[in-house]
Design a protein around this motif. Structure first.
Motif, PDB file in Angstrom:
ATOM      1  N   VAL A 196      61.453  42.455  63.856  1.00 49.01           N
ATOM      2  CA  VAL A 196      61.881  43.427  65.017  1.00 49.01           C
ATOM      3  C   VAL A 196      60.891  43.148  66.257  1.00 49.01           C
ATOM      4  O   VAL A 196      59.929  43.128  66.166  1.00 49.01           O
ATOM      5  N   PRO A 197      61.807  42.398  67.219  1.00 49.83           N
ATOM      6  CA  PRO A 197      61.106  41.800  68.400  1.00 49.83           C
ATOM      7  C   PRO A 197      60.596  42.966  69.089  1.00 49.83           C
ATOM      8  O   PRO A 197      61.116  44.040  69.172  1.00 49.83           O
ATOM      9  N   PRO A 198      59.636  42.800  70.143  1.00 49.62           N
ATOM     10  CA  PRO A 198      59.004  43.845  70.916  1.00 49.62           C
ATOM     11  C   PRO A 198      60.207  44.560  71.657  1.00 49.62           C
ATOM     12  O   PRO A 198      60.010  45.919  71.897  1.00 49.62           O
ATOM     13  N   GLU A 199      61.408  43.855  72.205  1.00 50.56           N
ATOM     14  CA  GLU A 199      62.167  44.573  72.893  1.00 50.56           C
ATOM     15  C   GLU A 199      62.991  45.448  71.991  1.00 50.56           C
ATOM     16  O   GLU A 199      63.699  46.415  72.559  1.00 50.56           O
ATOM     17  N   ASP A 200      63.062  45.395  70.764  1.00 52.88           N
ATOM     18  CA  ASP A 200      63.752  46.136  70.007  1.00 52.88           C
ATOM     19  C   ASP A 200      63.273  47.618  69.219  1.00 52.88           C
ATOM     20  O   ASP A 200      63.853  48.016  68.709  1.00 52.88           O
ATOM     21  N   VAL A 201      61.837  47.226  69.463  1.00 53.66           N
ATOM     22  CA  VAL A 201      61.173  48.643  69.118  1.00 53.66           C
ATOM     23  C   VAL A 201      61.439  50.024  69.348  1.00 53.66           C
ATOM     24  O   VAL A 201      61.488  50.028  70.631  1.00 53.66           O
ATOM     25  N   PRO A 202      61.944  50.963  68.741  1.00 53.39           N
ATOM     26  CA  PRO A 202      62.482  52.190  69.020  1.00 53.39           C
ATOM     27  C   PRO A 202      61.278  53.100  69.408  1.00 53.39           C
ATOM     28  O   PRO A 202      60.506  53.220  68.324  1.00 53.39           O
ATOM     29  N   ARG A 203      61.110  53.764  70.416  1.00 53.74           N
ATOM     30  CA  ARG A 203      60.306  54.743  70.587  1.00 53.74           C
ATOM     31  C   ARG A 203      60.632  56.098  70.787  1.00 53.74           C
ATOM     32  O   ARG A 203      59.947  56.837  70.798  1.00 53.74           O
TER      33      ARG A 203
ATOM     34  N   PRO B 289      74.520  46.074  65.472  1.00 52.18           N
ATOM     35  CA  PRO B 289      74.898  46.337  64.016  1.00 52.18           C
ATOM     36  C   PRO B 289      74.791  45.102  63.050  1.00 52.18           C
ATOM     37  O   PRO B 289      74.216  45.559  61.606  1.00 52.18           O
ATOM     38  N   GLU B 290      75.138  43.856  63.399  1.00 53.84           N
ATOM     39  CA  GLU B 290      74.783  42.794  62.359  1.00 53.84           C
ATOM     40  C   GLU B 290      73.323  42.735  62.089  1.00 53.84           C
ATOM     41  O   GLU B 290      72.785  42.473  61.061  1.00 53.84           O
ATOM     42  N   LYS B 291      72.563  42.913  63.082  1.00 54.25           N
ATOM     43  CA  LYS B 291      70.946  42.577  62.743  1.00 54.25           C
ATOM     44  C   LYS B 291      70.242  43.535  61.904  1.00 54.25           C
ATOM     45  O   LYS B 291      69.435  43.135  60.922  1.00 54.25           O
ATOM     46  N   TYR B 292      70.749  44.799  62.036  1.00 54.37           N
ATOM     47  CA  TYR B 292      70.069  45.690  61.391  1.00 54.37           C
ATOM     48  C   TYR B 292      70.726  46.567  60.070  1.00 54.37           C
ATOM     49  O   TYR B 292      70.348  47.423  59.587  1.00 54.37           O
ATOM     50  N   ASN B 293      72.082  45.924  59.969  1.00 56.64           N
ATOM     51  CA  ASN B 293      72.772  46.350  58.795  1.00 56.64           C
ATOM     52  C   ASN B 293      72.032  46.362  57.358  1.00 56.64           C
ATOM     53  O   ASN B 293      71.540  45.193  57.052  1.00 56.64           O
TER      54      ASN B 293
ATOM     55  N   ARG C 155      62.537  43.172  52.915  1.00 55.75           N
ATOM     56  CA  ARG C 155      63.648  43.648  52.544  1.00 55.75           C
ATOM     57  C   ARG C 155      64.305  44.932  53.712  1.00 55.75           C
ATOM     58  O   ARG C 155      65.397  44.804  53.847  1.00 55.75           O
ATOM     59  N   LEU C 156      63.304  45.491  54.294  1.00 55.08           N
ATOM     60  CA  LEU C 156      63.831  46.430  55.385  1.00 55.08           C
ATOM     61  C   LEU C 156      62.911  45.828  56.651  1.00 55.08           C
ATOM     62  O   LEU C 156      61.950  45.370  56.747  1.00 55.08           O
ATOM     63  N   ALA C 157      63.613  46.250  57.770  1.00 52.85           N
ATOM     64  CA  ALA C 157      63.031  46.193  59.157  1.00 52.85           C
ATOM     65  C   ALA C 157      62.335  47.175  59.898  1.00 52.85           C
ATOM     66  O   ALA C 157      61.485  47.008  60.395  1.00 52.85           O
ATOM     67  N   ILE C 158      63.107  48.442  59.502  1.00 55.61           N
ATOM     68  CA  ILE C 158      62.568  49.726  60.199  1.00 55.61           C
ATOM     69  C   ILE C 158      62.679  51.043  59.405  1.00 55.61           C
ATOM     70  O   ILE C 158      63.646  51.056  58.519  1.00 55.61           O
ATOM     71  N   GLY C 159      61.737  51.528  59.259  1.00 61.27           N
ATOM     72  CA  GLY C 159      61.444  52.604  58.277  1.00 61.27           C
ATOM     73  C   GLY C 159      61.389  54.131  59.215  1.00 61.27           C
ATOM     74  O   GLY C 159      60.500  54.096  60.156  1.00 61.27           O
ATOM     75  N   TYR C 160      62.066  54.973  59.031  1.00 61.33           N
ATOM     76  CA  TYR C 160      62.096  56.155  59.689  1.00 61.33           C
ATOM     77  C   TYR C 160      61.448  57.562  59.152  1.00 61.33           C
ATOM     78  O   TYR C 160      61.801  57.605  57.853  1.00 61.33           O
ATOM     79  N   ASN C 161      60.801  58.343  59.776  1.00 61.93           N
ATOM     80  CA  ASN C 161      59.814  59.456  59.338  1.00 61.93           C
ATOM     81  C   ASN C 161      59.100  59.012  58.271  1.00 61.93           C
ATOM     82  O   ASN C 161      59.055  60.057  57.393  1.00 61.93           O
ATOM     83  N   LEU C 162      58.370  57.998  58.246  1.00 60.57           N
ATOM     84  CA  LEU C 162      57.547  57.623  57.057  1.00 60.57           C
ATOM     85  C   LEU C 162      56.094  58.476  57.571  1.00 60.57           C
ATOM     86  O   LEU C 162      55.881  58.640  58.649  1.00 60.57           O
ATOM     87  N   ILE C 163      55.261  58.791  56.239  1.00 58.70           N
ATOM     88  CA  ILE C 163      54.066  59.474  56.752  1.00 58.70           C
ATOM     89  C   ILE C 163      53.059  58.628  57.000  1.00 58.70           C
ATOM     90  O   ILE C 163      52.922  57.508  56.518  1.00 58.70           O
ATOM     91  N   GLY C 164      52.468  58.796  58.441  1.00 60.27           N
ATOM     92  CA  GLY C 164      51.788  58.178  59.202  1.00 60.27           C
ATOM     93  C   GLY C 164      50.644  57.394  58.455  1.00 60.27           C
ATOM     94  O   GLY C 164      50.280  56.048  58.632  1.00 60.27           O
ATOM     95  N   SER C 165      49.925  58.257  57.819  1.00 60.78           N
ATOM     96  CA  SER C 165      48.654  57.920  56.929  1.00 60.78           C
ATOM     97  C   SER C 165      48.804  56.766  55.949  1.00 60.78           C
ATOM     98  O   SER C 165      48.011  55.868  55.909  1.00 60.78           O
TER      99      SER C 165
ATOM    100  N   GLY D 202      54.171  47.312  62.232  1.00 62.35           N
ATOM    101  CA  GLY D 202      54.151  48.079  63.517  1.00 62.35           C
ATOM    102  C   GLY D 202      54.168  49.536  63.137  1.00 62.35           C
ATOM    103  O   GLY D 202      55.111  49.744  62.314  1.00 62.35           O
ATOM    104  N   ILE D 203      53.563  50.411  64.013  1.00 65.28           N
ATOM    105  CA  ILE D 203      53.356  51.781  63.581  1.00 65.28           C
ATOM    106  C   ILE D 203      53.624  52.550  65.070  1.00 65.28           C
ATOM    107  O   ILE D 203      52.951  52.328  65.926  1.00 65.28           O
ATOM    108  N   VAL D 204      54.635  53.387  64.981  1.00 68.09           N
ATOM    109  CA  VAL D 204      55.086  53.941  66.370  1.00 68.09           C
ATOM    110  C   VAL D 204      54.975  55.477  66.180  1.00 68.09           C
ATOM    111  O   VAL D 204      55.723  56.174  65.418  1.00 68.09           O
ATOM    112  N   ILE D 205      54.345  56.012  67.125  1.00 65.65           N
ATOM    113  CA  ILE D 205      54.446  57.661  67.229  1.00 65.65           C
ATOM    114  C   ILE D 205      55.684  57.901  68.109  1.00 65.65           C
ATOM    115  O   ILE D 205      55.739  57.547  69.242  1.00 65.65           O
TER     116      ILE D 205
END
Length: 363
Positions: A151-158, A171-175, A232-242, A255-258
């Motif tokens: 995930v390049p910096p410009e794609d990081v969702p905040r 869609p092709e990149k993150y399918n 295997r995955l690029a982005i994980g959603y709602n994961l436990i921060g610790s 990378g970890i985003v609040i």
């Protein structure tokens, strides 16, 4: 050298109809007393051993005559096991720990816990304790985690809107590269999703975006982090921060985003079962978790966040989450009983399955 023994327990019994016909085996680890054993403390938790081990071993430096058996479960399996023990008025658990605090509130409401009050419990924030029976001992935000190689910096969702827009625009990149919980198997995943559904008007759009992206659903934060670390995955959603911080500090290129729109925070909680046979050691361990020493050990080696809202340096977020205006704490109390309502749960799972186009193992 301290002797640690691991074994697999054959799981026994469960309350019929809650989760399924049987409870999966728990992994039991025995931490032998460093001194002469005088007491045995049985802790059953839906909390990773890697997080609990530093706390258990530090506790044993204070109480060297206590051997501790730690049995690790998935959240739903722990809930089923404790429910069965409670309703049969049997069991050998002395302390129960879980991130799925709605399940613990249900158990407490069913009369499965005993009351305890000490100087440590009464100083807890009001949102982290209920009826002097269930007590939160951690501060853990739900975060977005990404593989820094994929995930390049410009794609990081905040924000969640940014995540939806990313999945629509590329869609092709993150399918097949987006991961989150199978909320039928994960108690904490279900809890986080139910809070999302209450908190944002775009929840339906988020689920539909996951469906179009062929969401990869898994039971556990650790499994999702493994898939993120491997690529295997690029982005994980709602994961436990610790857990994400722990994986990163062990070398995972993550990378970890609040989230900047809002951040759900839970306090992993504990209670002492009514049938505990070693209440004294259970009281001592609970007080240790809540003490300044236990909280420092937790912040330094186990859960990395703290009640003052300070954010670890390797997390992308405000320095002080508690004063950022982003915080949405999950209050431990009777309002969580609605999350466990069976009819509401079935409707929510059905909508989740339909929108994400995934099947889930609903209880």
């Amino acid at each position: 050298m301290r002797r640690i023994i691991k074994a697999t327990l054959a799981a026994i019994g469960c309350l019929a109809g809650l989760i399924g016909p049987a409870v999966e085996a728990a992994e039991k680890t025995v931490f032998r007393a460093p001194g002469s054993q005088q007491a045995l403390l049985s802790i059953h938790g839906a909390t990773d051993l890697t997080a609990m081990e530093p706390l258990i071993q530090d506790f044993q430096t204070i109480w060297p005559n206590v051997t501790i058996e730690y049995s690790e479960y998935l959240t739903n399996e722990l809930f089923s096991r404790v429910s069965g023990d409670c309703h049969s008025n049997e069991g050998t658990m002395d302390l129960v720990l879980s991130s799925s605090v709605d399940q613990l509130v249900k158990l407490v409401n069913d009369g499965c816990a005993m009351s305890y009050r000490s100087p440590m419990t009464v100083r807890l924030p009001s949102w982290t304790r209920w009826r002097d029976e269930v007590f939160g001992f951690t501060f853990e935000p739900a975060v977005i985690v990404f593989n820094r190689d994929l995930v390049p910096p410009e794609d990081v969702p905040r924000t969640r809107v940014e995540l939806i827009d990313l999945l629509r625009s590329k869609p092709e990149k993150y399918n097949g590269k987006i991961g989150s919980y199978d909320i039928g198997r994960s108690g904490v995943g279900y809890l986080f999703s139910s809070y999302d559904a209450r908190g944002i008007t775009i929840f339906g759009r988020l689920l539909e975006a996951f469906g179009r992206a062929n969401l990869v659903a898994n039971c556990c934060t650790t499994d999702l982090l493994t898939e993120l670390s491997s690529g295997r995955l690029a982005i994980g959603y709602n994961l436990i921060g610790s857990y994400a911080v722990g994986a990163r500090r062990r070398g995972a290129h993550l990378g970890i985003v609040i989230p900047r729109d809002y951040t759900v925070v839970l306090s992993r909680a504990a209670f002492i079962p009514r049938s505990s046979t070693n209440k004294v050691s259970a009281f001592h361990f609970l007080d240790y978790l809540l003490s300044e020493r236990g909280q420092k050990k937790s912040r330094d080696e186990s859960f990395f966040f703290s009640f003052d809202g300070a954010i670890p340096a390797d997390v992308d977020g405000p320095i002080w989450l508690a004063s950022s205006g982003l915080l949405r704490p999950i209050t431990i109390g009777p309002e969580l009983l609605a999350v466990q309502d069976r009819a509401k749960r079935e409707r929510f799972l059905s909508e989740w399955r339909r929108s994400t186009q995934l099947e889930t193992n609903a209880p």
